[in-house]
Design an enzyme around this catalytic site. Structure first.
Site, PDB file in Angstrom:
ATOM      1  CD  GLN A 206      -2.791  -0.964   2.547  1.00 54.75           C
ATOM      2  OE1 GLN A 206      -2.877  -1.965   3.247  1.00 54.75           O
ATOM      3  NE2 GLN A 206      -3.374   0.165   2.891  1.00 54.75           N
ATOM      4  CG  PHE A 237      -8.644  -5.100   4.566  1.00 53.78           C
ATOM      5  CD1 PHE A 237      -9.745  -4.490   3.992  1.00 53.78           C
ATOM      6  CD2 PHE A 237      -8.393  -6.425   4.255  1.00 53.78           C
ATOM      7  CE1 PHE A 237     -10.591  -5.179   3.128  1.00 53.78           C
ATOM      8  CE2 PHE A 237      -9.215  -7.129   3.390  1.00 53.78           C
ATOM      9  CZ  PHE A 237     -10.320  -6.500   2.826  1.00 53.78           C
ATOM     10  CD  GLU A 241      -0.264   2.985   6.388  1.00 56.35           C
ATOM     11  OE1 GLU A 241       0.160   4.126   6.687  1.00 56.35           O
ATOM     12  OE2 GLU A 241      -1.399   2.592   6.720  1.00 56.35           O
ATOM     13  NE  ARG A 319      -6.855   8.466  11.751  1.00 55.21           N
ATOM     14  CZ  ARG A 319      -7.516   9.282  10.947  1.00 55.21           C
ATOM     15  NH1 ARG A 319      -8.831   9.300  10.962  1.00 55.21           N
ATOM     16  NH2 ARG A 319      -6.876  10.073  10.116  1.00 55.21           N
ATOM     17  NE  ARG A 351     -12.891  -0.644   5.240  1.00 54.59           N
ATOM     18  CZ  ARG A 351     -13.579  -1.364   4.355  1.00 54.59           C
ATOM     19  NH1 ARG A 351     -13.512  -2.689   4.385  1.00 54.59           N
ATOM     20  NH2 ARG A 351     -14.317  -0.772   3.433  1.00 54.59           N
ATOM     21  CG  PHE A 353      -4.469   4.430  11.297  1.00 53.27           C
ATOM     22  CD1 PHE A 353      -3.583   3.569  10.672  1.00 53.27           C
ATOM     23  CD2 PHE A 353      -3.967   5.516  11.982  1.00 53.27           C
ATOM     24  CE1 PHE A 353      -2.211   3.793  10.739  1.00 53.27           C
ATOM     25  CE2 PHE A 353      -2.598   5.748  12.057  1.00 53.27           C
ATOM     26  CZ  PHE A 353      -1.717   4.889  11.428  1.00 53.27           C
ATOM     27  CB  ALA A 519      -5.502   8.194   6.168  1.00 56.83           C
ATOM     28  CD  GLU A 727      -9.144   4.494   7.452  1.00 56.73           C
ATOM     29  OE1 GLU A 727      -8.288   3.964   8.157  1.00 56.73           O
ATOM     30  OE2 GLU A 727      -9.132   5.706   7.150  1.00 56.73           O
TER      31      GLU A 727
END
Length: 821
Positions: A206, A237, A241, A319, A351, A353, A519, A727
Site C-alpha cells: 500500500q 485493509f 502499509e 487517532r 481499516r 487506524f 487514511a 474506513e
C-alpha cells in the site's frame, strides 16, 4: 463553489460504474504480484527460519546443513546486509534479529531453486536460543510497565470539576480484541536486478515509496536505484502499509547477492503468524452526566497492544484519542494513551487506524449507562450530538452537525424504527427463550493523515497523438475501486469518454514520494492530483481549440470527446485538437500535484485541526438472540452514509457494505487467541488458519440490508464534492454490538445494564444474557454508580448499591488491577 469541487454539466464522475478490473477478477485474468513468477526466468524462492520462542536471544546460527540440501542456493543472514539491518521506520525492527521477540519471528531466510527446496533448507538450519521472559497479555505488560513510544493526552477543561458537578457518574472498563486482516492475497514480492544494477521490485504494498526507501537503506543504495511497482493487491485493509517492507528487502537482498530474481510469498500460516494485526485495546473510564442525560465529563486511559515494535502504534493511538468523542459533545475531557510492548507480532494499521477502538469506548459507555439513567439508548445518543460551532476535545470546529442529524432522521423514518421498537418489545414479551434488540448508532470520522506531511499526492497524465490518455497516480489499488474513480476523474477533467482513458500500474519511477494509500484519503489526494494534471493539459489544448473555433480561450468547452465554443455551433473532435496541438509543439503531458490545505496539528500537545472534514453515517441493526446458546441472527440493517457527492456510487455502495461486514466481524466473530500458558507453546498464535479464526460470511449477512447515500452532502474543497468512503463505514457495525447488548438486557429486569465483551461471540453473549437473567443489573464489572446524586437532580437511576462491593468474575480481576498500575 471551489474549482476543485465544481462538476461540469455531464460528468463521468457520479455514474454507477462497475470496478475497472471486475471482469478480470471474476475470470481469473487479473495479475497479482505472485502471478508474475511463472513469467520470470530462473527465479529463486525464499523461505523463513522462524523462532519457536516468544522471546529469546539467538546464541548460534549454523547454516552448513541447509546449504547441503539439494536445491538450496544461499542462506541470507545479518552478515549479508550491506546497508542498515532494519526494516522499520523507527529503527526498532532488525531484519535479521539477534533477539527474537515473538513466536514466528524470522531469524534468517533460505533461497532455493524451488519453494520445497527452500522449505527443506530452512528446516535444516540449526539455531541455538537462550529463552528470555516474555510478555504476552496487556495485563502482563502493564504490570511489568512494558511500554514503548509516546504517551499522549487529549485534554480540554477541568475533568475533575466536570465529574464533580455531574448528577450521575459512572466508571467501567472495556477490553477490545485485535483483528486479523485476512486479505485474500498474502504478502508477496518479486525482486530482479536490471542490467544497470537497478533493483526492480514487484510488490503487494500500500506504500510503494516507503517500500522503496526501506529497501534502499537495507541495500545501502539511493532510492533512485530502486523502483517499486504495485500492479494491484488482493486486499490490504492497512495490513500492507508497513508490513511488506521487510519482505521486499529480503527479496531484493537475495536478488542482489545471487544475481537472480527472488520471489518471496508468505503462505497463509506464515502471513498470520508473522504479520501485524489491528491493535487490541484496554480502556478504563469515568463518565459524568447531568440530570437530563447529557455528558458532562469523561476521563479515560487507553492502552493499546503494540506488539514487539512500534510500527504505526503511535499514530494509531493518536487517532484513537481523537475519536473517543465520536459524534458527541463532552465539555470536560481528559483521555490519555499508552502503547504496551508485548511479545507478539508488531501490530499495525487496520481499516479505521485506531478510530474504531477510540469510538467504541464512548459507544460502550452510552450503551452501558443508558439503562442506569432510565433513558432509551437511541435517545441518549441523539441528546448528546454535536452542534455546529462546538469544538472537539482537540480543538477542531464542528461544521456539519446537520449531516449526521439528517442521516439519523432518514434512518429513523425509512427504517420505521418507532414501529419496530414497539414490535421488538411485543416480541420480547411473548417469547421466553428468544429476545430481540434494535439499536441505532452514529459515526463521525475524521479524514486526513495524522501526519500532516502525508497529505499530498502526485500524478502523471499523458495524452498521446491519437487522443488516448494514460494516467499514473501515486495511489494503489487493493480492490477498493480507487483506479475506477481515478479513471472517472480523468475523463471528467479532460471532457473525454471513459473508454479513452487507461491507468498504468503504480510505480515509484513515475510518481515519486507518494503517501500510503491509507487514511481513506486515496481518492481525495490522488483525485485532486489527477485533476490538476488534466487541467494543465486541457488549458494548453484550449489555446489550440480557441484558434480553430474562433472564440476566446475562456469560452472553449470540452465534453464527451467534443470541443466546442460558446456562441458558435462549430465543434472539433477531441482527437483533432490533440493532433493539431502535437504539430503545434504543445506539451501533451503534465505532472499534477495536490496538498490538502487548512490542516494544522501539534502532536506535542494534541491540538489543532488535523482533519479536512468529517464523514458521517448512521446504522440501525435488529438482532435476535437465542437464550439457550447465545447464538444470534442479524435480521435487518439500515444504513445512511455520507460520501458527499459520490465519485462512483456503485464502488461506494460496495465499500459501505464491505466495511460494515468487516466491522461486524471484528465486534462479534473474529477472536484472536495467543497461548498464555507458561509452557513451550507460550506466545504462539492459536488462531492461525481459517479453521480456527472465524470470519464473517454470507451466513452472517442480514436478510435485509438497505444502504442509501446521504443526499445534499456536497463537500466543498474536495475533488468534485466527494468524501472518503474506505474506513468510516466499518464503525457502522457498532449498531450490531449495541443491538446484541439490548437483546441480552431484555432477558433481565428493566434497567439491566449489560457489559458485553468484544468480540461479542455467541459464548460471550450467552454469559452476558445469563447475568442479565440473574438480575445483575450492573453487568460484569462495569456501569457502576460512582457518587451521590446532586440535590434536585431527581431520583437515582436504576443501578447497584454504590456502597456494595463490586461483583466481577475472577477472569476480569487482572484487568481491573492492571488499570490501577
Amino acid at each position: 463553489m471551489s474549482a476543485l469541487s465544481e462538476r461540469p454539466a455531464s460528468p463521468v464522475v457520479g455514474r454507477a460504474l462497475p470496478h475497472e478490473s471486475a471482469a478480470l477478477h471474476v475470470t481469473g485474468q487479473a495479475l497479482y504480484t505472485d502471478d508474475l513468477t511463472p513469467r520470470t526466468k530462473d527465479v529463486l524462492h525464499a523461505w523463513p527460519v522462524q523462532s519457536p520462542h516468544a522471546h529469546a536471544l539467538v546464541t548460534a546460527l549454523r547454516t552448513d546443513a541447509a546449504l547441503a540440501v539439494p536445491g538450496v542456493v544461499r542462506v541470507l543472514t545479518a552478515e549479508d546486509v550491506p546497508g542498515i539491518n532494519d526494516a522499520g521506520v523507527k529503527d526498532d525492527e532488525p531484519l535479521f534479529p539477534r533477539e527474537v521477540c515473538f513466536v514466528g519471528h524470522a531469524v534468517c531466510w533460505v533461497l532455493g531453486e524451488t519453494q520445497e527446496a527452500a522449505r527443506r533448507g530452512a528446516a535444516a538450519v540449526e539455531v541455538d536460543y537462550e529463552p528470555l521472559p516474555s510478555v504476552v497479555t496487556l495485563a502482563e505488560a502493564v504490570a511489568a510497565e512494558s511500554f514503548q513510544g509516546a504517551q499522549p493526552t487529549v485534554e480540554r477543561g477541568d475533568v475533575e470539576a466536570g465529574l464533580a458537578r455531574a448528577a450521575y457518574t459512572f466508571h467501567g472498563e472495556l477490553e477490545m480484541a485485535g483483528q486479523e486482516h485476512f486479505y485474500l492475497e498474502t504478502n508477496a514480492s518479486l525482486a530482479t536486478v536490471e542490467d544497470d544494477g537497478r533493483i526492480f521490485l514487484q510488490c503487494s504494498t500500500q506504500h510503494p515509496s516507503e517500500t522503496q526507501e526501506i529497501v534502499a537503506h537495507v541495500l545501502g543504495v539511493m532510492s533512485s536505484d530502486v523502483t517499486v511497482q504495485c500492479l494491484r493487491m488482493g486486499g490490504g485493509f492497512g495490513g500492507k502499509e508497513m508490513q511488506p517492507h521487510g519482505y521486499a528487502a529480503v527479496a531484493a537482498l537475495g536478488a542482489v547477492l545471487t544475481g537472480r530474481p527472488v520471489r518471496l510469498r508468505l503462505n497463509r500460516t506464515q502471513d498470520l503468524t508473522m504479520t501485524g494485526k489491528r491493535h487490541g485495546f484496554h480502556a478504563r473510564w469515568r463518565a459524568g452526566f447531568d440530570g437530563e442525560g447529557r455528558l458532562e465529563a469523561l476521563e479515560a486511559t487507553l492502552t493499546s497492544d503494540g506488539g514487539w515494535s512500534l510500527d504505526l502504534s503511535e499514530p494509531v493511538l493518536a487517532r484513537a484519542l481523537c475519536h473517543v468523542d465520536n459524534a458527541y459533545w463532552i465539555p470536560d475531557v481528559r483521555v490519555t494513551g499508552r502503547v504496551a510492548r508485548t511479545n507478539k507480532t508488531s501490530q499495525t494499521a487496520f481499516r479505521g487506524f485506531g478510530g474504531p477502538q477510540g469510538m467504541l469506548v464512548i459507544e460502550d459507555i452510552l450503551g452501558r449507562c443508558a439503562p442506569l439513567l432510565g433513558i432509551e439508548p437511541h435517545e441518549l445518543r441523539r441528546r448528546n450530538f454535536y452542534r455546529d460551532g462546538q469544538l472537539t476535545p482537540y480543538g477542531q470546529t464542528i461544521t456539519q452537525a446537520g449531516h449526521l442529524e439528517r442521516a439519523w432522521d432518514q434512518v429513523t423514518r425509512e427504517a420505521e424504527l418507532e414501529r419496530r421498537r414497539a414490535a421488538v418489545a411485543e416480541f420480547n414479551a411473548t417469547h421466553e427463550h428468544l429476545r430481540r434488540g434494535l439499536a441505532v448508532t452514529p459515526v463521525k470520522f475524521g479524514i486526513s493523515f495524522n501526519l500532516t506531511a502525508f497529505n499530498q499526492a502526485g500524478a502523471l497524465v499523458h495524452v498521446y497523438k491519437d487522443g488516448s490518455v494514460l494516467v499514473n497516480h501515486g495511489g494503489t489499488e487493493m480492490g477498493q475501486g480507487l483506479h475506477t474513480k481515478m479513471l472517472q476523474v480523468a475523463a471528467t477533467s479532460l471532457g473525454v469518454p471513459l473508454e479513452r482513458v487507461r491507468l498504468a500500474p503504480t510505480r515509484t519511477d513515475k510518481v515519486p514520494n507518494t503517501s500510503a494509500t491509507a487514511a481513506s484519503s486515496g481518492a481525495d489526494l490522488n483525485g485532486a492530483a489527477v485533476k490538476d494534471a488534466c487541467e494543465q493539459i486541457q488549458g494548453r489544448l484550449a489555446q489550440v481549440a480557441a484558434q480553430r473555433l474562433g472564440v476566446p480561450v475562456p469560452d472553449v468547452r470540452f465534453a464527451d470527446g467534443v470541443v466546442s465554443g460558446l456562441g458558435t455551433t462549430a465543434t472539433v473532435p477531441w482527437e483533432d485538437v490533440v493532433h493539431s496541438a502535437y504539430f503545434a509543439r504543445v506539451q501533451l503531458f503534465a505532472a499534477g500535484y495536490y496538498r490538502t490545505e487548512g490542516l494544522h496539528w501539534d502532536s506535542s500537545v494534541m491540538r489543532g485541526s488535523p482533519f479536512k472534514y468529517f464523514a458521517h453515517g448512521v446504522a440501525a441493526t435488529e438482532v435476535e438472540v437465542d437464550g439457550f446458546t447465545g447464538a444470534y441472527r442479524t435480521l435487518r440493517v439500515d444504513i445512511v452514509h455520507d460520501v458527499g457527492d459520490s465519485l462512483s456510487p456503485l464502488v461506494d455502495m460496495g465499500q459501505i457494505e464491505g466495511g460494515f461486514v468487516q466491522g461486524a466481524g471484528w465486534l462479534t466473530l473474529e477472536d484472536l487467541r495467543w497461548d498464555e500458558s507458561e509452557g513451550d507453546q507460550r506466545g504462539r498464535l492459536l488462531t492461525q488458519s481459517a479453521s480456527t479464526y472465524k470470519l464473517p460470511s454470507f451466513s452472517e449477512m442480514p436478510p435485509v440490508l438497505t444502504v442509501r447515500l446521504l443526499e445534499r452532502a456536497h463537500e466543498e474543497g474536495a475533488v468534485y464534492g466527494s468524501k472518503a468512503v474506505g474506513e468510516p463505514p466499518l464503525m457502522l457495525a457498532f449498531s450490531v454490538r449495541e443491538a446484541l447488548r439490548q437483546a441480552c438486557a431484555a432477558f433481565g429486569p428493566e434497567g439491566t445494564s449489560v457489559d458485553l465483551p468484544s468480540p461479542a461471540t455467541p459464548e460471550a453473549v450467552f454469559w452476558a444474557l445469563q447475568e442479565a437473567r440473574e438480575g445483575d443489573v450492573a453487568g460484569r464489572g462495569g456501569g457502576l454508580v460512582d457518587g451521590d446524586v446532586e440535590p434536585g437532580a431527581g431520583p437515582r437511576p436504576p443501578g447497584p448499591d454504590p456502597e456494595a462491593p463490586e461483583r466481577r468474575p475472577e477472569s476480569e480481576t487482572a484487568l481491573h488491577e492492571l488499570s490501577e498500575a
